[in-house]
Design an enzyme around this catalytic site. Structure first.
Site, PDB file in Angstrom:
ATOM      1  N   HIS A   7       0.860  -1.192   0.000  1.00 10.53           N
ATOM      2  CA  HIS A   7       0.000   0.000   0.000  1.00 10.53           C
ATOM      3  C   HIS A   7       0.892   1.237   0.000  1.00 10.53           C
ATOM      4  O   HIS A   7       1.955   1.252   0.614  1.00 10.53           O
ATOM      5  CB  HIS A   7      -0.898   0.009   1.249  1.00 10.53           C
ATOM      6  CG  HIS A   7      -2.071   0.912   1.105  1.00 10.53           C
ATOM      7  ND1 HIS A   7      -2.007   2.257   1.341  1.00 10.53           N
ATOM      8  CD2 HIS A   7      -3.336   0.660   0.710  1.00 10.53           C
ATOM      9  CE1 HIS A   7      -3.189   2.802   1.121  1.00 10.53           C
ATOM     10  NE2 HIS A   7      -4.015   1.858   0.728  1.00 10.53           N
ATOM     11  N   ASP A  57      -7.841  -5.594  -0.139  1.00  6.60           N
ATOM     12  CA  ASP A  57      -8.273  -6.423  -1.275  1.00  6.60           C
ATOM     13  C   ASP A  57      -7.887  -7.882  -1.131  1.00  6.60           C
ATOM     14  O   ASP A  57      -8.281  -8.704  -1.954  1.00  6.60           O
ATOM     15  CB  ASP A  57      -7.667  -5.862  -2.572  1.00  6.60           C
ATOM     16  CG  ASP A  57      -8.215  -4.479  -2.861  1.00  6.60           C
ATOM     17  OD1 ASP A  57      -7.430  -3.522  -2.892  1.00  6.60           O
ATOM     18  OD2 ASP A  57      -9.445  -4.364  -2.982  1.00  6.60           O
TER      19      ASP A  57
HETATM   20  C1  SDX Z   1      -6.194   0.017  -2.920  1.00  8.68           C
HETATM   21  O1  SDX Z   1      -4.481   4.508  -2.086  1.00  8.68           O
HETATM   22  C2  SDX Z   1      -5.402   3.895  -1.466  1.00  8.68           C
HETATM   23  O2  SDX Z   1      -5.819   4.274  -0.361  1.00  8.68           O
HETATM   24  C3  SDX Z   1      -5.969   2.715  -2.196  1.00  8.68           C
HETATM   25  C4  SDX Z   1      -6.970   1.866  -1.436  1.00  8.68           C
HETATM   26  C5  SDX Z   1      -8.251   2.623  -1.163  1.00  8.68           C
HETATM   27  O3  SDX Z   1      -8.973   2.227  -0.245  1.00  8.68           O
HETATM   28  O4  SDX Z   1      -8.580   3.532  -1.976  1.00  8.68           O
HETATM   29  O5  SDX Z   1      -6.418   1.465  -0.192  1.00  8.68           O
HETATM   30  C6  SDX Z   1      -7.365   0.629  -2.231  1.00  8.68           C
HETATM   31  O6  SDX Z   1      -5.934   0.365  -4.039  1.00  8.68           O
HETATM   32  C7  SDX Z   1      -5.333  -0.957  -2.155  1.00  8.68           C
HETATM   33  C8  SDX Z   1      -4.088  -1.423  -2.983  1.00  8.68           C
HETATM   34  C9  SDX Z   1      -4.561  -2.512  -3.939  1.00  8.68           C
HETATM   35  N1  SDX Z   1      -3.478  -2.867  -4.889  1.00  8.68           N
HETATM   36  C10 SDX Z   1      -2.860  -4.032  -4.829  1.00  8.68           C
HETATM   37  O7  SDX Z   1      -3.037  -4.877  -3.955  1.00  8.68           O
HETATM   38  C11 SDX Z   1      -1.911  -4.274  -6.000  1.00  8.68           C
HETATM   39  C12 SDX Z   1      -0.564  -4.813  -5.476  1.00  8.68           C
HETATM   40  N2  SDX Z   1       0.105  -3.769  -4.754  1.00  8.68           N
HETATM   41  C13 SDX Z   1       1.049  -2.929  -5.472  1.00  8.68           C
HETATM   42  O8  SDX Z   1       0.822  -2.746  -6.815  1.00  8.68           O
HETATM   43  C14 SDX Z   1       1.550  -1.741  -4.673  1.00  8.68           C
HETATM   44  O9  SDX Z   1       1.810  -2.184  -3.406  1.00  8.68           O
HETATM   45  C15 SDX Z   1       0.680  -0.503  -4.593  1.00  8.68           C
HETATM   46  C16 SDX Z   1       0.291  -0.016  -5.953  1.00  8.68           C
HETATM   47  C17 SDX Z   1      -0.549  -0.768  -3.800  1.00  8.68           C
HETATM   48  C18 SDX Z   1       1.501   0.584  -3.897  1.00  8.68           C
HETATM   49  O10 SDX Z   1       2.562   0.848  -4.721  1.00  8.68           O
HETATM   50  P1  SDX Z   1       3.593   2.034  -4.351  1.00  8.68           P
HETATM   51  O11 SDX Z   1       3.254   2.760  -3.133  1.00  8.68           O
HETATM   52  O12 SDX Z   1       3.794   2.853  -5.585  1.00  8.68           O
HETATM   53  O13 SDX Z   1       4.850   1.220  -3.956  1.00  8.68           O
HETATM   54  P2  SDX Z   1       5.948   0.785  -4.969  1.00  8.68           P
HETATM   55  O14 SDX Z   1       5.311   0.243  -6.201  1.00  8.68           O
HETATM   56  O15 SDX Z   1       6.924   1.894  -5.091  1.00  8.68           O
HETATM   57  O16 SDX Z   1       6.600  -0.451  -4.201  1.00  8.68           O
HETATM   58  C19 SDX Z   1       7.623  -0.240  -3.259  1.00  8.68           C
HETATM   59  C20 SDX Z   1       8.475  -1.488  -3.384  1.00  8.68           C
HETATM   60  C21 SDX Z   1       8.875  -1.787  -4.828  1.00  8.68           C
HETATM   61  O17 SDX Z   1      10.115  -2.456  -4.777  1.00  8.68           O
HETATM   62  P3  SDX Z   1      11.462  -1.591  -5.141  1.00  8.68           P
HETATM   63  O18 SDX Z   1      11.226  -0.965  -6.510  1.00  8.68           O
HETATM   64  O19 SDX Z   1      11.583  -0.541  -4.051  1.00  8.68           O
HETATM   65  O20 SDX Z   1      12.580  -2.601  -5.117  1.00  8.68           O
HETATM   66  O21 SDX Z   1       7.718  -2.640  -2.944  1.00  8.68           O
HETATM   67  C22 SDX Z   1       7.552  -3.546  -4.028  1.00  8.68           C
HETATM   68  C23 SDX Z   1       7.846  -2.777  -5.303  1.00  8.68           C
HETATM   69  O22 SDX Z   1       8.370  -3.659  -6.301  1.00  8.68           O
HETATM   70  N3  SDX Z   1       6.149  -3.973  -3.996  1.00  8.68           N
HETATM   71  C24 SDX Z   1       5.733  -5.223  -4.166  1.00  8.68           C
HETATM   72  C25 SDX Z   1       4.334  -5.167  -4.035  1.00  8.68           C
HETATM   73  N4  SDX Z   1       3.957  -3.908  -3.800  1.00  8.68           N
HETATM   74  C26 SDX Z   1       5.084  -3.166  -3.785  1.00  8.68           C
HETATM   75  N5  SDX Z   1       6.391  -6.375  -4.424  1.00  8.68           N
HETATM   76  C27 SDX Z   1       5.628  -7.498  -4.546  1.00  8.68           C
HETATM   77  N6  SDX Z   1       4.271  -7.521  -4.426  1.00  8.68           N
HETATM   78  C28 SDX Z   1       3.598  -6.382  -4.169  1.00  8.68           C
HETATM   79  N7  SDX Z   1       2.265  -6.404  -4.039  1.00  8.68           N
END
Ligand code: SDX
Length: 432
Positions: free
Chosen positions: A306, A364
């Site tokens: 998140h 989710d």
């Molecule tokens: C919702 O914003 C909100 O409030 C949203 C929400 C709401 O109620 O409105 O809470 C609802 O959208 C919840 C989130 C649902 N999405 C997912 O479950 C999809 C999977 N999650 C990711 O895509 C990700 O965690 C996000 C999009 C939710 C957040 O992404 P960020 O904040 O942009 O973080 P990032 O992509 O920069 O990740 C930081 C690091 C990265 O590694 P590095 O590049 O630093 O090496 O963490 C890793 C990412 O690769 N990472 C993950 C991961 N999520 C982040 N690695 C593996 N699996 C994951 N799910």
């Protein structure tokens, strides 16, 4: 708003900029004058360090796993109230008295029907159209039916449009579901509460009576509470930006639904269930954990991570409890998807990669298993998220419209394209 001054030194220029303090949470540096003073923009594409507005609706502390709606903890709203009470709190700012709650419920209940012509609008879609595509279109189409509540400068029309949106979104969602499965639409029934009415519109058929399972109705009502609002997430920011141009509220909510559809946002519940199905069995989890950690693999654990929560999403805890309640009520005690989900969570929470990156299950992760057990197909999961989030979007839209300092949102950019160059007649252009 308390303001003091922050001192900023940029290149060889030092300047004082206003510092603003909120009720709780990080202070903000007001940089509105930065470009005028330095000729420079700030740069923050994902808005990781940017506050886009002042808001009094929802507060999240991502490090402590705290979520407050108008100051009330989500755990208490979910435990003690119903979804329409949360709608009232988000919309009006206070817990309703008994009389206010009864009046709000009455007014919402009597706006649940949609214009009869809307039924014909649905028949323009193929039956296999994704219900989210139908929702984006049908909510936007409401502005074609309800002209009398699209003047955003009129407080009365803003109120009518808001109540219509909250009341009609479940009806449209149920119609999208029925259309997708080829069953006749079911009209709202004013004798039922909001969520029981929605379940009946989804699962009743004309050829037999339908009795709402009150345990499932209470569980879905709680799921709606958990999804109601979440400060300036992607879809809410979309609604605010659309609304900042003066677009009508129905068009703004349609824009929010479009943004919510993405798998990184509201589409994650559908994607998470598909992921659990693809993993299939507990013994295949290590392979997927390795993929999630592999920089060269775009695979991510859907339902994990998140932008704000760097601790456990408080909603996910309640979602997991609700998931077990629903499975128990339905006598489902051997769901392989739940086994995979719980083992995946256990492994991930002990894995250094997820610990170091502070990746926890989000709302989710367990919602898909729960909704599937209730009888909803995967393509309806994000629709249900949109049903609940509509009140958050409309409350945030109204807060923005009623902000006396509100202006159209118009970000700038860092230009990295071609420098100025002259036009070349086609006869003089060289083939690549
Ligand atoms: C919702 O914003 C909100 O409030 C949203 C929400 C709401 O109620 O409105 O809470 C609802 O959208 C919840 C989130 C649902 N999405 C997912 O479950 C999809 C999977 N999650 C990711 O895509 C990700 O965690 C996000 C999009 C939710 C957040 O992404 P960020 O904040 O942009 O973080 P990032 O992509 O920069 O990740 C930081 C690091 C990265 O590694 P590095 O590049 O630093 O090496 O963490 C890793 C990412 O690769 N990472 C993950 C991961 N999520 C982040 N690695 C593996 N699996 C994951 N799910």
């Amino acid at each position: 708003m308390n303001s003091t001054t922050g001192n900023l030194k940029v290149a060889d220029k030092a300047m004082d900029l206003p510092l603003k303090k909120g009720t709780i949470g990080p202070d903000v540096l007001d940089i509105a004058a930065l470009y005028g003073k330095t000729g420079m923009f700030t740069y923050d594409p994902g808005f990781t360090s940017t506050a886009s507005c002042e808001s009094a609706i929802t507060y999240i502390d991502g490090d402590k796993g705290v979520l407050l709606h108008r100051g009330y903890p989500i755990e208490q709203l979910a435990e003690h109230g119903d979804f329409l009470e949360t709608c009232y709190v988000l919309f009006h700012g206070e817990l309703p008295t008994a009389a206010q709650k009864a009046d709000f419920d009455y007014r919402v209940t009597r706006h649940t029907m949609v214009h009869e012509q809307m039924a014909r609008f649905f028949h323009g879609f193929r039956r296999d159209a994704h219900p989210m595509a139908v929702m984006v279109a049908s909510v936007g189409a409401l502005s074609a039916f309800y002209h009398d509540s699209t003047d955003i400068t009129d407080p009365q029309q803003r109120m009518v449009a808001s109540m219509r949106m909250i009341a009609k979104i479940p009806t449209l969602a149920a119609m999208a579901f029925k259309y997708n499965i080829g069953q006749p639409f079911v009209y709202p029934n004013n004798t039922l509460d909001y969520t029981s009415n929605f379940l009946r519109m989804c699962f009743a058929v004309p050829c037999e009576d339908y009795k709402v399972n009150q345990v499932l109705a209470r569980a879905l009502d709680r799921i709606f509470i958990l999804h109601a609002d979440h400060e300036q997430n992607a879809s809410t920011s979309t609604v605010r930006l659309a609304g900042s141009s003066g677009a009508n509220p129905f068009a703004c909510i349609a824009a929010g639904i479009a943004s919510l559809w993405g798998p990184a946002h509201g589409g994650a519940n559908e994607a998470a269930l598909k992921m659990l199905g693809e993993i299939g069995t507990v013994d295949r989890i290590p392979h997927y954990i390795a993929r999630a950690k592999d920089k060269n693999d775009s695979f991510r654990l859907m339902g994990f991570g998140h932008r704000v929560y760097k601790n456990y999403d408080p909603r996910a805890k309640i979602m997991q409890k609700t998931c077990h309640e629903v499975l128990a009520e339905l006598g489902i005690n051997d769901d392989p998807l739940l086994d995979v989900a719980m083992e995946l969570e256990r492994i991930a929470l002990h894995d250094d990669y997820f610990i170091e990156k502070k990746l926890y299950p989000n709302i989710d992760f367990y919602s898909g298993i729960t909704l599937k057990a209730m009888g909803f197909p995967t393509n309806m999961f994000t629709v249900l998220f949109a049903v609940a989030r509509t009140v958050g979007w409309i409350a945030q839209w109204r807060e923005m419209i009623e902000d006396p300092h509100q202006k159209i949102g118009r970000p700038r950019q860092l230009y990295v394209g071609a420098p100025k160059r002259d036009y070349v007649p086609i006869s003089k252009r060289r083939e690549a």
